[in-house]
Scaffold this motif. Structure first.
Motif, PDB file in Angstrom:
ATOM      1  N   THR A  25     -23.756 -15.222 -61.974  1.00 31.14           N
ATOM      2  CA  THR A  25     -22.317 -14.978 -61.841  1.00 31.14           C
ATOM      3  C   THR A  25     -22.164 -13.494 -61.495  1.00 31.14           C
ATOM      4  O   THR A  25     -23.139 -12.732 -61.588  1.00 31.14           O
ATOM      5  N   GLY A  26     -20.958 -13.075 -61.171  1.00 21.88           N
ATOM      6  CA  GLY A  26     -20.731 -11.656 -60.891  1.00 21.88           C
ATOM      7  C   GLY A  26     -21.123 -10.795 -62.082  1.00 21.88           C
ATOM      8  O   GLY A  26     -21.787  -9.771 -61.937  1.00 21.88           O
ATOM      9  N   GLY A  27     -20.704 -11.222 -63.270  1.00 20.06           N
ATOM     10  CA  GLY A  27     -21.007 -10.467 -64.490  1.00 20.06           C
ATOM     11  C   GLY A  27     -22.502 -10.364 -64.731  1.00 20.06           C
ATOM     12  O   GLY A  27     -23.027  -9.288 -65.034  1.00 20.06           O
ATOM     13  N   GLN A  28     -23.209 -11.471 -64.579  1.00 20.38           N
ATOM     14  CA  GLN A  28     -24.665 -11.453 -64.791  1.00 20.38           C
ATOM     15  C   GLN A  28     -25.362 -10.538 -63.787  1.00 20.38           C
ATOM     16  O   GLN A  28     -26.413  -9.971 -64.076  1.00 20.38           O
ATOM     17  N   ALA A  29     -24.748 -10.416 -62.594  1.00 18.75           N
ATOM     18  CA  ALA A  29     -25.349  -9.566 -61.563  1.00 18.75           C
ATOM     19  C   ALA A  29     -25.011  -8.093 -61.778  1.00 18.75           C
ATOM     20  O   ALA A  29     -25.393  -7.238 -60.971  1.00 18.75           O
ATOM     21  N   GLY A  30     -24.267  -7.779 -62.845  1.00 18.76           N
ATOM     22  CA  GLY A  30     -23.962  -6.377 -63.161  1.00 18.76           C
ATOM     23  C   GLY A  30     -22.775  -5.805 -62.392  1.00 18.76           C
ATOM     24  O   GLY A  30     -22.678  -4.589 -62.218  1.00 18.76           O
ATOM     25  N   ILE A  31     -21.844  -6.684 -61.954  1.00 20.87           N
ATOM     26  CA  ILE A  31     -20.676  -6.195 -61.203  1.00 20.87           C
ATOM     27  C   ILE A  31     -19.511  -5.990 -62.177  1.00 20.87           C
ATOM     28  O   ILE A  31     -18.949  -6.958 -62.704  1.00 20.87           O
TER      29      ILE A  31
ATOM     30  N   GLY B  39     -15.521 -21.893 -58.454  1.00 23.15           N
ATOM     31  CA  GLY B  39     -15.895 -22.311 -57.095  1.00 23.15           C
ATOM     32  C   GLY B  39     -17.200 -21.695 -56.638  1.00 23.15           C
ATOM     33  O   GLY B  39     -18.089 -22.367 -56.101  1.00 23.15           O
ATOM     34  N   GLU B  40     -17.352 -20.405 -56.882  1.00 18.51           N
ATOM     35  CA  GLU B  40     -18.547 -19.677 -56.450  1.00 18.51           C
ATOM     36  C   GLU B  40     -19.755 -19.999 -57.343  1.00 18.51           C
ATOM     37  O   GLU B  40     -20.892 -19.915 -56.907  1.00 18.51           O
ATOM     38  N   GLN B  41     -19.485 -20.357 -58.577  1.00 17.19           N
ATOM     39  CA  GLN B  41     -20.618 -20.675 -59.470  1.00 17.19           C
ATOM     40  C   GLN B  41     -21.309 -21.955 -59.037  1.00 17.19           C
ATOM     41  O   GLN B  41     -22.522 -22.097 -59.161  1.00 17.19           O
ATOM     42  N   GLU B  42     -20.534 -22.890 -58.529  1.00 18.56           N
ATOM     43  CA  GLU B  42     -21.127 -24.144 -58.055  1.00 18.56           C
ATOM     44  C   GLU B  42     -22.105 -23.871 -56.909  1.00 18.56           C
ATOM     45  O   GLU B  42     -23.259 -24.310 -56.933  1.00 18.56           O
ATOM     46  N   THR B  43     -21.638 -23.111 -55.914  1.00 20.39           N
ATOM     47  CA  THR B  43     -22.475 -22.920 -54.723  1.00 20.39           C
ATOM     48  C   THR B  43     -23.701 -22.038 -54.989  1.00 20.39           C
ATOM     49  O   THR B  43     -24.744 -22.246 -54.373  1.00 20.39           O
TER      50      THR B  43
ATOM     51  N   VAL C  74     -31.135 -10.654 -51.017  1.00 23.70           N
ATOM     52  CA  VAL C  74     -30.067 -10.885 -51.990  1.00 23.70           C
ATOM     53  C   VAL C  74     -28.967 -11.624 -51.238  1.00 23.70           C
ATOM     54  O   VAL C  74     -28.599 -11.224 -50.131  1.00 23.70           O
ATOM     55  N   VAL C  75     -28.502 -12.712 -51.815  1.00 24.22           N
ATOM     56  CA  VAL C  75     -27.524 -13.548 -51.109  1.00 24.22           C
ATOM     57  C   VAL C  75     -26.239 -13.629 -51.923  1.00 24.22           C
ATOM     58  O   VAL C  75     -26.278 -13.777 -53.148  1.00 24.22           O
ATOM     59  N   VAL C  76     -25.109 -13.525 -51.218  1.00 23.57           N
ATOM     60  CA  VAL C  76     -23.807 -13.729 -51.857  1.00 23.57           C
ATOM     61  C   VAL C  76     -23.212 -14.986 -51.245  1.00 23.57           C
ATOM     62  O   VAL C  76     -23.249 -15.151 -50.020  1.00 23.57           O
ATOM     63  N   VAL C  77     -22.720 -15.882 -52.063  1.00 28.96           N
ATOM     64  CA  VAL C  77     -22.075 -17.078 -51.487  1.00 28.96           C
ATOM     65  C   VAL C  77     -20.635 -17.184 -51.956  1.00 28.96           C
ATOM     66  O   VAL C  77     -20.275 -16.762 -53.057  1.00 28.96           O
ATOM     67  N   SER C  78     -19.816 -17.800 -51.085  1.00 29.08           N
ATOM     68  CA  SER C  78     -18.431 -18.147 -51.413  1.00 29.08           C
ATOM     69  C   SER C  78     -18.407 -19.529 -52.022  1.00 29.08           C
ATOM     70  O   SER C  78     -19.412 -20.248 -52.006  1.00 29.08           O
ATOM     71  N   ALA C  79     -17.234 -19.928 -52.467  1.00 30.28           N
ATOM     72  CA  ALA C  79     -17.009 -21.322 -52.868  1.00 30.28           C
ATOM     73  C   ALA C  79     -17.015 -22.185 -51.611  1.00 30.28           C
ATOM     74  O   ALA C  79     -16.812 -21.673 -50.501  1.00 30.28           O
TER      75      ALA C  79
END
Ligand code: ADP
Ligand code: ASP
Ligand code: MG
Length: 405
Positions: free
Chosen positions: A96-102, A73-77, A37-42
């Motif tokens: 997105t954060g919402g789609q990931a259940g956050i 910003g984060e959605q692009e990356t 599972v990967v988290v990316v910044s903008a």
């Protein structure tokens, strides 16, 4: 299958070439037999650019719209990273954060994570996909996009590692790990092989932006051990974990500088029960985090209150104080933004004496004046002139022999 959460910061995904390189790293981790599972910044600079644009169209943009904007910003990356993986033949999906259940509370621009629903990600992992989640964002119960405060992708990663019961959490950045001081300021700073949650927390909340402080708090609360390491090489990084006894042998683990604070002085208020309560209640109601607080009591029942707040909240703080000034006997508010806070941190301070004396003498030797002082069990902080902050960091680093640890 072991499960790994990896977070890649803004510089690591700074352009398309770097995103492709990150994708290769992720592929290698998956090829080694891990669920990833990967988290990316903008991309580095994008969030600042978006903030500048917001201010260009409106001097005080509303916080809900700010979150709508900053989440981009984060959605692009995430989408680009998922595409790069697909290009390498790896099944991947971006969220997105919402789609990931956050799910977060309602406060905009510095929302707190309330719950994470692990099901969407679990489902994808089971189907063999790499999941790429946008850092720094979530959704509240009304379906509004929220953001988690600057540097908040670290929090996304650590919270996901806890919710998904990951075996490993890796925070990839542009330095090899956590150093005894910012290696860009103190050239002979040393990489620490390990550091306790409490030390990391104090360094982070004192301005070491290598980790967001709330993410470290979260990691401590849920016992998430994580490693800070570079995405540009394969060197071992710094392990952040629970304190162990031998850590106390080192008096000072690191030095931090914070240039993003402002000092506010509320002078000529009545020295009577309730004055400080009124001032700080007004700030609390405006959701402002106050850091250092000093009160001086003068003659004739008059007092001055001095405290520091994040520079981004200066305007809000002054505005929130206006209505209470009359209630505390008049008073004036003055703001000083050209300050810096220097902190030395170490769990060894609990059992060693003379740390304050050594720091103050080192600063005195180079004629750096100390404005405010606060201490905690494992930290000493001083407010000084911002122009001398980097020099003060080098002086403190040398005084405690940190180049040798
Ligand atoms: P990312 O975009 O990967 O989240 P950040 O820019 O937020 O990266 O944090 C990494 C930066 O933190 C480094 O480039 C470094 O200049 C700075 N930094 C400050 N203090 C420290 C420290 N004690 N150790 C390592 N890096 C530090
Ligand atoms: N992009 C956000 C920021 O710059 C979050 C992050 O990078 O962690 O603060
Ligand atoms: Mg960061």
């Amino acid at each position: 299958m072991p499960r790994i959460v990896q977070k890649y910061g803004g510089t690591s995904v700074g352009d398309v070439e770097r995103i492709k390189r990150v994708a290769e790293r992720i592929k290698a981790t998956r090829d080694d037999g891990n669920e990833v599972v990967v988290v990316v910044s903008a991309r580095a600079g994008v969030t600042n650019e978006l903030i500048a644009r917001a201010k260009a169209v409106c001097p005080e943009p509303g916080e809900r719209e700010m979150d709508q904007l900053l989440a981009i910003g984060e959605q692009e990356t995430t989408a680009l990273a998922a595409m790069a993986l697909q290009g390498l033949g790896v099944p991947a999906i971006s969220y997105t954060g919402g789609q990931a259940g956050i799910f977060t509370d309602k406060s905009h621009t510095k929302a707190k994570i309330k719950t994470i629903n692990p099901r969407p990600i679990e489902r994808d992992l089971k189907a063999g996909r790499v999941v790429i989640v946008a850092g720094f964002q979530g959704i509240n119960e009304e379906g509004q996009i929220t953001t988690l405060g600057r540097g908040g992708s670290d929090l996304t990663a650590i919270a996901l590692a806890a919710a998904l019961q990951a075996d490993k959490c890796e925070i990839y950045t542009d330095v090899d790990g956590v150093y005894t001081a910012d290696p860009r300021v103190v050239k002979n700073a040393r990489k620490l092989p390990e550091i306790s949650y409490d030390e990391m927390l104090e360094l982070a909340s004192s301005g070491s932006k290598v980790m967001q402080s709330r993410s470290v708090e979260f990691a401590k609360k849920y016992g998430v051990v994580f490693e800070v390491r570079s995405s540009f090489n394969h060197n071992p990084g710094t392990l952040v974990k629970e304190e162990v006894a031998y850590m106390e042998q080192v008096v000072v683990r690191g030095v931090a500088v914070d240039k993003d604070q402002a000092k506010i002085i509320v002078s000529n208020i009545l020295d009577k029960p309730g004055s400080a309560a009124k001032v700080f209640r007004a700030l609390a109601e405006a959701n402002i985090v106050v850091d250092m607080i000093v009160q001086n009591v003068g003659r004739h029942g008059i007092a001055n209150l001095t405290f520091t707040v994040p520079q981004t909240d200066t305007h809000k703080a002054v505005k929130s104080l206006e209505p209470v000034l009359d209630e505390v006997g008049g008073g004036q508010v003055a703001v000083h933004e050209h300050i810096a806070k220097l902190s030395v941190v170490g769990v060894g301070m609990k059992t060693h004496s003379g740390v304050a004396a050594l720091l103050f003498q080192a600063l005195a030797d180079v004629s750096i004046n100390i404005d405010l002082i606060t201490t905690s069990e494992i930290k000493i902080s001083v407010v000084i002139d911002q122009d001398r902050a980097d020099e003060a960091a080098r002086v403190a680093h040398a005084a405690f022999g940190l180049e040798r640890v």
